[in-house]
Design a protein around this motif. Structure first.
Motif, PDB file in Angstrom:
ATOM      1  N   VAL A 167       6.731   8.507   1.083  1.00  0.00           N
ATOM      2  CA  VAL A 167       5.445   9.097   1.470  1.00  0.00           C
ATOM      3  C   VAL A 167       4.453   7.988   1.820  1.00  0.00           C
ATOM      4  O   VAL A 167       3.776   8.032   2.855  1.00  0.00           O
ATOM      5  CB  VAL A 167       4.878   9.979   0.336  1.00  0.00           C
ATOM      6  CG1 VAL A 167       3.413  10.351   0.625  1.00  0.00           C
ATOM      7  CG2 VAL A 167       5.701  11.245   0.170  1.00  0.00           C
ATOM      8  N   ALA A 168       4.374   6.968   0.939  1.00  0.00           N
ATOM      9  CA  ALA A 168       3.445   5.855   1.170  1.00  0.00           C
ATOM     10  C   ALA A 168       3.804   5.095   2.439  1.00  0.00           C
ATOM     11  O   ALA A 168       2.927   4.761   3.246  1.00  0.00           O
ATOM     12  CB  ALA A 168       3.454   4.920  -0.034  1.00  0.00           C
ATOM     13  N   ASP A 169       5.086   4.817   2.633  1.00  0.00           N
ATOM     14  CA  ASP A 169       5.503   4.067   3.816  1.00  0.00           C
ATOM     15  C   ASP A 169       5.251   4.849   5.103  1.00  0.00           C
ATOM     16  O   ASP A 169       4.867   4.281   6.125  1.00  0.00           O
ATOM     17  CB  ASP A 169       6.985   3.711   3.717  1.00  0.00           C
ATOM     18  CG  ASP A 169       7.220   2.445   2.904  1.00  0.00           C
ATOM     19  OD1 ASP A 169       6.221   1.877   2.403  1.00  0.00           O
ATOM     20  OD2 ASP A 169       8.371   2.023   2.775  1.00  0.00           O
ATOM     21  N   LYS A 170       5.462   6.151   5.033  1.00  0.00           N
ATOM     22  CA  LYS A 170       5.277   6.976   6.220  1.00  0.00           C
ATOM     23  C   LYS A 170       3.815   7.014   6.650  1.00  0.00           C
ATOM     24  O   LYS A 170       3.496   6.855   7.832  1.00  0.00           O
ATOM     25  CB  LYS A 170       5.784   8.401   5.947  1.00  0.00           C
ATOM     26  CG  LYS A 170       5.834   9.284   7.177  1.00  0.00           C
ATOM     27  CD  LYS A 170       6.461  10.635   6.845  1.00  0.00           C
ATOM     28  CE  LYS A 170       6.509  11.546   8.070  1.00  0.00           C
ATOM     29  NZ  LYS A 170       7.119  12.871   7.746  1.00  0.00           N
ATOM     30  N   VAL A 171       2.915   7.195   5.681  1.00  0.00           N
ATOM     31  CA  VAL A 171       1.496   7.250   6.033  1.00  0.00           C
ATOM     32  C   VAL A 171       1.007   5.871   6.473  1.00  0.00           C
ATOM     33  O   VAL A 171       0.171   5.755   7.383  1.00  0.00           O
ATOM     34  CB  VAL A 171       0.642   7.788   4.863  1.00  0.00           C
ATOM     35  CG1 VAL A 171       0.556   6.806   3.722  1.00  0.00           C
ATOM     36  CG2 VAL A 171      -0.758   8.148   5.342  1.00  0.00           C
ATOM     37  N   CYS A 172       1.557   4.809   5.876  1.00  0.00           N
ATOM     38  CA  CYS A 172       1.167   3.450   6.271  1.00  0.00           C
ATOM     39  C   CYS A 172       1.606   3.166   7.702  1.00  0.00           C
ATOM     40  O   CYS A 172       0.833   2.623   8.500  1.00  0.00           O
ATOM     41  CB  CYS A 172       1.789   2.432   5.319  1.00  0.00           C
ATOM     42  SG  CYS A 172       1.316   0.737   5.677  1.00  0.00           S
ATOM     43  N   THR A 173       2.825   3.531   8.038  1.00  0.00           N
ATOM     44  CA  THR A 173       3.346   3.311   9.393  1.00  0.00           C
ATOM     45  C   THR A 173       2.493   4.039  10.425  1.00  0.00           C
ATOM     46  O   THR A 173       2.133   3.478  11.470  1.00  0.00           O
ATOM     47  CB  THR A 173       4.805   3.788   9.493  1.00  0.00           C
ATOM     48  OG1 THR A 173       5.604   3.021   8.582  1.00  0.00           O
ATOM     49  CG2 THR A 173       5.342   3.604  10.909  1.00  0.00           C
ATOM     50  N   PHE A 174       2.149   5.294  10.110  1.00  0.00           N
ATOM     51  CA  PHE A 174       1.338   6.082  11.044  1.00  0.00           C
ATOM     52  C   PHE A 174      -0.056   5.477  11.187  1.00  0.00           C
ATOM     53  O   PHE A 174      -0.565   5.314  12.303  1.00  0.00           O
ATOM     54  CB  PHE A 174       1.227   7.531  10.559  1.00  0.00           C
ATOM     55  CG  PHE A 174       0.326   8.377  11.417  1.00  0.00           C
ATOM     56  CD1 PHE A 174       0.806   8.955  12.580  1.00  0.00           C
ATOM     57  CD2 PHE A 174      -1.007   8.577  11.076  1.00  0.00           C
ATOM     58  CE1 PHE A 174      -0.030   9.723  13.389  1.00  0.00           C
ATOM     59  CE2 PHE A 174      -1.845   9.335  11.874  1.00  0.00           C
ATOM     60  CZ  PHE A 174      -1.357   9.919  13.038  1.00  0.00           C
ATOM     61  N   ALA A 175      -0.687   5.149  10.059  1.00  0.00           N
ATOM     62  CA  ALA A 175      -2.059   4.629  10.098  1.00  0.00           C
ATOM     63  C   ALA A 175      -2.118   3.282  10.825  1.00  0.00           C
ATOM     64  O   ALA A 175      -3.052   3.023  11.589  1.00  0.00           O
ATOM     65  CB  ALA A 175      -2.605   4.501   8.683  1.00  0.00           C
ATOM     66  N   CYS A 176      -1.118   2.422  10.604  1.00  0.00           N
ATOM     67  CA  CYS A 176      -1.104   1.109  11.265  1.00  0.00           C
ATOM     68  C   CYS A 176      -0.847   1.239  12.762  1.00  0.00           C
ATOM     69  O   CYS A 176      -1.335   0.423  13.553  1.00  0.00           O
ATOM     70  CB  CYS A 176      -0.057   0.206  10.628  1.00  0.00           C
ATOM     71  SG  CYS A 176      -0.512  -0.391   8.981  1.00  0.00           S
ATOM     72  N   ALA A 177      -0.086   2.263  13.156  1.00  0.00           N
ATOM     73  CA  ALA A 177       0.168   2.492  14.580  1.00  0.00           C
ATOM     74  C   ALA A 177      -1.073   3.041  15.276  1.00  0.00           C
ATOM     75  O   ALA A 177      -1.168   3.019  16.508  1.00  0.00           O
ATOM     76  CB  ALA A 177       1.334   3.451  14.757  1.00  0.00           C
TER      77      ALA A 177
END
Length: 294
Positions: free
Chosen positions: A177-187
């Motif tokens: 969950v954390a990695d998914k939201v981080c990937t989206f936010a950084c993109a």
């Protein structure tokens, strides 16, 4: 990474990692006892169903097998010391400094029994680790060996029931969950999404999203994204001659003063000074290596 072979089968490794985004160490390729101390940044260790996180002034012990993954550094920043003992190696050289020391790695590996030990409470091992970190620039073979044996003997007296691994762990599902939201936010770094919007996208509660992110990255989502913007700005300051205000705009700031304050808060100096002293990184992540391996 700098590796010192202290004894046959026993190595001391200094890590100094700084990258934009995550990073990882190579996979484990044998049967080892690993003892790692974090000086700065954050590291992640995978268990069978959980992920464990190490922060500054904390250390962990685990027995690694050939199918274990290496450490992951979710924030991209990590500095620390690792003592690595090959469980198939001959530890007799340890007894040359202290009788009985050669038995400690096997004893620790047996007491761990597949579990990960993590300690975030200041103790004698933390003190010795910090002394080992200070030795990285001196590269004194004798002192490194003495401190390594001293560390092993201190760890041999630890009560495994004092491990704080459970308090520093989350499930694989929570990590994703954390990695998914981080990937989206950084993109979408220059877009502004609220926690409520992100939680709805990820189909989790806001409380769960915030908890998972902080456990993995050690800070709030907004603090992490702010740091990523400043790291990207620092890269541009080091590698280009672009106008500082143009870089600020790229990072979502239309006000030079606000950008300068944000940059200084993260990097420890103004954008102008950072460019002047290009190549200088955040002080607590710097570890110059000036000596040849022992």
């Amino acid at each position: 990474m700098t590796v010192y072979e202290l004894f046959s089968g026993v190595s001391l490794i200094y890590h100094d990692i700084f990258s934009i985004g995550g990073a990882a160490s190579p996979p484990v390729t044998g049967d080892f006892l690993e003892v790692s101390f974090c000086c700065g940044g954050r590291s992640e260790y995978r268990g069978s169903q959980h992920c464990y996180y190490l922060s500054a002034d904390e250390y962990m012990m685990r027995r690694c097998s050939p199918d274990d993954t290496g450490a992951r550094y979710p924030t991209g920043q990590y500095s620390g010391v690792t003592l690595l003992a090959d469980m198939n190696g001959d530890m007799k050289e340890l007894s040359q400094l202290l009788d009985g020391a050669e038995r400690v790695p096997a004893l620790l590996a047996e007491r761990l029994r597949g579990a990960l030990y993590l300690n975030g409470t200041p103790d004698i091992a933390v003190h010795i680790f910090k002394e080992l970190w200070d030795l990285r620039e001196k590269a004194s073979a004798g002192l490194m060996r003495i401190k390594a044996v001293e560390l092993l003997m201190a760890l041999g007296d630890i009560d495994m029931n004092t491990s704080q691994a459970r308090e520093h762990s989350i499930t694989d599902e929570q990590m994703k969950v954390a990695d998914k939201v981080c990937t989206f936010a950084c993109a979408n770094l220059n877009e502004h999404y609220t926690i409520a919007q992100l939680a709805e996208m990820m189909r989790v509660s806001q409380t769960k999203l915030k908890y998972c992110f902080r456990m993995v990255y050690g800070c709030s989502l907004y603090a992490y994204l702010r740091r990523q913007k400043m790291y990207a700005a620092a890269e541009l300051l080091r590698t280009t001659d672009r106008n500082i205000l143009d870089i600020a705009v790229d990072c979502g700031y239309d006000n030079g003063s606000k950008f300068a304050k944000a940059f200084r808060d993260v990097m420890g100096r103004s954008p102008r000074d950072y460019r002047k002293y290009s190549g200088v990184r955040m002080e607590h992540f710097t570890a110059e290596r000036t000596a040849a391996p022992v």
